[in-house]
Structures are given as structure tokens and as C-alpha cells.
Design a protein around this motif. Sequence first.
Motif, PDB file in Angstrom:
ATOM      1  N   THR A 113       0.870  -1.178   0.000  1.00 44.48           N
ATOM      2  CA  THR A 113       0.000   0.000   0.000  1.00 44.48           C
ATOM      3  C   THR A 113       0.908   1.229   0.000  1.00 44.48           C
ATOM      4  N   PRO A 114       0.386   2.413  -0.312  1.00 44.41           N
ATOM      5  CA  PRO A 114       1.240   3.608  -0.270  1.00 44.41           C
ATOM      6  C   PRO A 114       1.907   3.804   1.097  1.00 44.41           C
ATOM      7  N   LEU A 115       1.134   3.641   2.178  1.00 42.38           N
ATOM      8  CA  LEU A 115       1.716   3.777   3.508  1.00 42.38           C
ATOM      9  C   LEU A 115       2.721   2.659   3.765  1.00 42.38           C
ATOM     10  N   GLY A 116       2.351   1.445   3.386  1.00 43.43           N
ATOM     11  CA  GLY A 116       3.240   0.308   3.595  1.00 43.43           C
ATOM     12  C   GLY A 116       4.570   0.469   2.877  1.00 43.43           C
ATOM     13  N   GLU A 117       4.540   1.041   1.684  1.00 40.73           N
ATOM     14  CA  GLU A 117       5.787   1.239   0.942  1.00 40.73           C
ATOM     15  C   GLU A 117       6.673   2.285   1.608  1.00 40.73           C
ATOM     16  N   ARG A 118       6.061   3.301   2.211  1.00 40.06           N
ATOM     17  CA  ARG A 118       6.863   4.289   2.935  1.00 40.06           C
ATOM     18  C   ARG A 118       7.490   3.667   4.185  1.00 40.06           C
ATOM     19  N   LEU A 119       6.718   2.821   4.858  1.00 46.48           N
ATOM     20  CA  LEU A 119       7.271   2.116   6.012  1.00 46.48           C
ATOM     21  C   LEU A 119       8.370   1.151   5.583  1.00 46.48           C
ATOM     22  N   ARG A 120       8.181   0.524   4.435  1.00 46.19           N
ATOM     23  CA  ARG A 120       9.208  -0.384   3.908  1.00 46.19           C
ATOM     24  C   ARG A 120      10.539   0.351   3.725  1.00 46.19           C
ATOM     25  N   ALA A 121      10.473   1.551   3.166  1.00 46.88           N
ATOM     26  CA  ALA A 121      11.701   2.317   2.943  1.00 46.88           C
ATOM     27  C   ALA A 121      12.432   2.576   4.258  1.00 46.88           C
ATOM     28  N   LEU A 122      11.681   2.870   5.311  1.00 47.75           N
ATOM     29  CA  LEU A 122      12.301   3.079   6.622  1.00 47.75           C
ATOM     30  C   LEU A 122      12.887   1.774   7.160  1.00 47.75           C
ATOM     31  N   LEU A 123      12.117   0.697   7.066  1.00 49.55           N
ATOM     32  CA  LEU A 123      12.545  -0.583   7.628  1.00 49.55           C
ATOM     33  C   LEU A 123      13.800  -1.133   6.957  1.00 49.55           C
ATOM     34  N   LEU A 124      13.951  -0.874   5.676  1.00 41.39           N
ATOM     35  CA  LEU A 124      15.091  -1.426   4.948  1.00 41.39           C
ATOM     36  C   LEU A 124      16.346  -0.551   5.032  1.00 41.39           C
ATOM     37  N   THR A 125      16.195   0.670   5.557  1.00 46.61           N
ATOM     38  CA  THR A 125      17.343   1.582   5.546  1.00 46.61           C
ATOM     39  C   THR A 125      17.719   2.158   6.899  1.00 46.61           C
ATOM     40  N   GLU A 126      16.762   2.405   7.784  1.00 46.33           N
ATOM     41  CA  GLU A 126      17.024   3.141   9.020  1.00 46.33           C
ATOM     42  C   GLU A 126      17.325   2.212  10.194  1.00 46.33           C
ATOM     43  N   PRO A 127      18.396   2.462  10.930  1.00 42.41           N
ATOM     44  CA  PRO A 127      18.653   1.679  12.149  1.00 42.41           C
ATOM     45  C   PRO A 127      17.527   1.914  13.153  1.00 42.41           C
ATOM     46  N   MET A 128      17.132   0.861  13.880  1.00 45.74           N
ATOM     47  CA  MET A 128      16.066   0.998  14.872  1.00 45.74           C
ATOM     48  C   MET A 128      16.127  -0.170  15.847  1.00 45.74           C
ATOM     49  N   HIS A 129      15.465   0.021  16.980  1.00 44.21           N
ATOM     50  CA  HIS A 129      15.375  -1.030  17.984  1.00 44.21           C
ATOM     51  C   HIS A 129      14.556  -2.192  17.420  1.00 44.21           C
ATOM     52  N   ALA A 130      14.861  -3.406  17.866  1.00 43.71           N
ATOM     53  CA  ALA A 130      14.163  -4.593  17.361  1.00 43.71           C
ATOM     54  C   ALA A 130      12.659  -4.522  17.596  1.00 43.71           C
ATOM     55  N   GLU A 131      12.239  -3.970  18.740  1.00 43.20           N
ATOM     56  CA  GLU A 131      10.804  -3.866  19.009  1.00 43.20           C
ATOM     57  C   GLU A 131      10.148  -2.835  18.097  1.00 43.20           C
ATOM     58  N   THR A 132      10.834  -1.748  17.827  1.00 41.74           N
ATOM     59  CA  THR A 132      10.327  -0.756  16.879  1.00 41.74           C
ATOM     60  C   THR A 132      10.148  -1.396  15.511  1.00 41.74           C
ATOM     61  N   GLU A 133      11.131  -2.185  15.113  1.00 40.62           N
ATOM     62  CA  GLU A 133      11.069  -2.882  13.834  1.00 40.62           C
ATOM     63  C   GLU A 133       9.836  -3.781  13.756  1.00 40.62           C
ATOM     64  N   ALA A 134       9.603  -4.553  14.806  1.00 38.42           N
ATOM     65  CA  ALA A 134       8.444  -5.454  14.810  1.00 38.42           C
ATOM     66  C   ALA A 134       7.141  -4.672  14.744  1.00 38.42           C
ATOM     67  N   LEU A 135       7.044  -3.599  15.500  1.00 36.27           N
ATOM     68  CA  LEU A 135       5.815  -2.802  15.504  1.00 36.27           C
ATOM     69  C   LEU A 135       5.552  -2.169  14.143  1.00 36.27           C
ATOM     70  N   LEU A 136       6.607  -1.679  13.498  1.00 32.85           N
ATOM     71  CA  LEU A 136       6.433  -1.098  12.169  1.00 32.85           C
ATOM     72  C   LEU A 136       6.027  -2.165  11.150  1.00 32.85           C
ATOM     73  N   MET A 137       6.597  -3.345  11.259  1.00 28.08           N
ATOM     74  CA  MET A 137       6.208  -4.443  10.366  1.00 28.08           C
ATOM     75  C   MET A 137       4.718  -4.740  10.501  1.00 28.08           C
ATOM     76  N   PHE A 138       4.248  -4.827  11.734  1.00 24.36           N
ATOM     77  CA  PHE A 138       2.832  -5.137  11.933  1.00 24.36           C
ATOM     78  C   PHE A 138       1.940  -3.950  11.601  1.00 24.36           C
ATOM     79  N   ALA A 139       2.445  -2.731  11.749  1.00 18.95           N
ATOM     80  CA  ALA A 139       1.664  -1.564  11.324  1.00 18.95           C
ATOM     81  C   ALA A 139       1.454  -1.588   9.816  1.00 18.95           C
ATOM     82  N   ALA A 140       2.517  -1.866   9.080  1.00 18.56           N
ATOM     83  CA  ALA A 140       2.400  -1.982   7.625  1.00 18.56           C
ATOM     84  C   ALA A 140       1.463  -3.118   7.250  1.00 18.56           C
ATOM     85  N   ARG A 141       1.532  -4.221   7.997  1.00 13.06           N
ATOM     86  CA  ARG A 141       0.678  -5.388   7.729  1.00 13.06           C
ATOM     87  C   ARG A 141      -0.796  -5.071   8.001  1.00 13.06           C
TER      88      ARG A 141
END
Length: 203
Positions: free
Chosen positions: A44-72
Motif C-alpha cells: 500500500t502507499p503507507l506500507g511502501e513508505r514504512l518499507r523504505a524506513l525498515l530497509l534503511t534506518e537503524p532501529m530497535h528490534a521492538e520498533t522494527e516489529a511494531l512497524l512491520m505489523f503496522a504496515a501489515r
Amino acid sequence: MKRGLFITLEGVDGAGKSTHLEWLAGLFRARGHAVRVTREPGGTPLGERLRALLLTEPMHAETEALLMFAARCEHLHALIRPALAAGEVVLCDRFTDASYAYQGGGRGLPAARLAILEDWVHGGLQPDLTLLFDLPEALAQVRRAATRTADRFEREQTDFHARVRAAYLQRAARHPERIRVIDASGSIEAVRAQLEQVLTGWL
């Protein structure tokens, strides 16, 4: 109207999912099915923006999981559920099994915590069939290096990818009625022969 078919493709980076995704879509389209091809994170448009962050930006593992499920969550509401309700075949490159493999196996987050997110975000909805493309990490690493610039996940150390693979295989052993393991170490033709055999009865 009959509910559509939800098929997901999983595996370590370099296993060849993307190589076979459109081919699989062609098999279903040739038999008259309406097919929706999508991916996670993204779709989705939002999911693709989150994808760009997830694939490039350093983040805490829990933040990563929450963003994955937010996109989902957005993906399910905006694309997957409507397509299934319309009777379409949805082919999705990664879904929640990837969170158990990458954020669980790879990052070490407790499976129980991921299960809470899974239940919240998609409840009883599960893929009808999951194709797990499996191959040794050494071969996956060679394939990744030959085909693309590495993203944040692909740059992880060998032991991370080994944990991801092990977590995937544990999921397959736990859910054999849904997850079918595909030996992805062979040629494209050999892999597609396996896929055709697994899809007998689904097409």
C-alpha cells in the motif's frame, strides 16, 4: 461470492521468491483466476513508505516489529481482505511468518510477543498455503551478492541469517498443513517443478 485464495511466499533473502512470484501469478491467470500480487512490508502507499524506513534506518528490534505489523495492518485492511472478499487469488511476498523468522529468530524477540501482535492485526486470517523457499545460507549469500545492493537486513552477519532460516524451518515443522518447504537450491526449472507439484489441486 466464494472467498479468494491467500498464498504467501517466504524464505531467507536470496532464496528466489521474487524470481517465481510472477510465474506463479501466470499459472493462476492462465486458469482464469483474478490475481493480486503484493509484498510485505509494503503493498500500500503507507506500507511502501514504512518499507523504505525498515530497509534503511537503524532501529530497535521492538520498533522494527511494531512497524512491520503496522504496515501489515494497513495491507490487510486496504488490499488483502478486500481482494479475498472479491474472490481473487492473493500472492504475497512475505507475511507474518517473516516476522517470526526475522524479528523472532533473527532479532530474538519472544514468539509470545509476536503472537499478541499477530492476533491483534489479523486475528483468525491465515494464508491458505505458504511456500517456504529454503536453501543453505552460503548459497543465499552468493545469490544476494550477485543480484542486488544489500539492504539493512541483508547486511546482517551470517549467524543472523542462520537464525532466520532455523526459525522458518521451525514454523514449517509446527504448521505442516499450511507451510510447504521448497528446495530452492536447484535450478529455476527444478524449483518450478516442485511448485507445480505442490500446487496440484490449488490451481
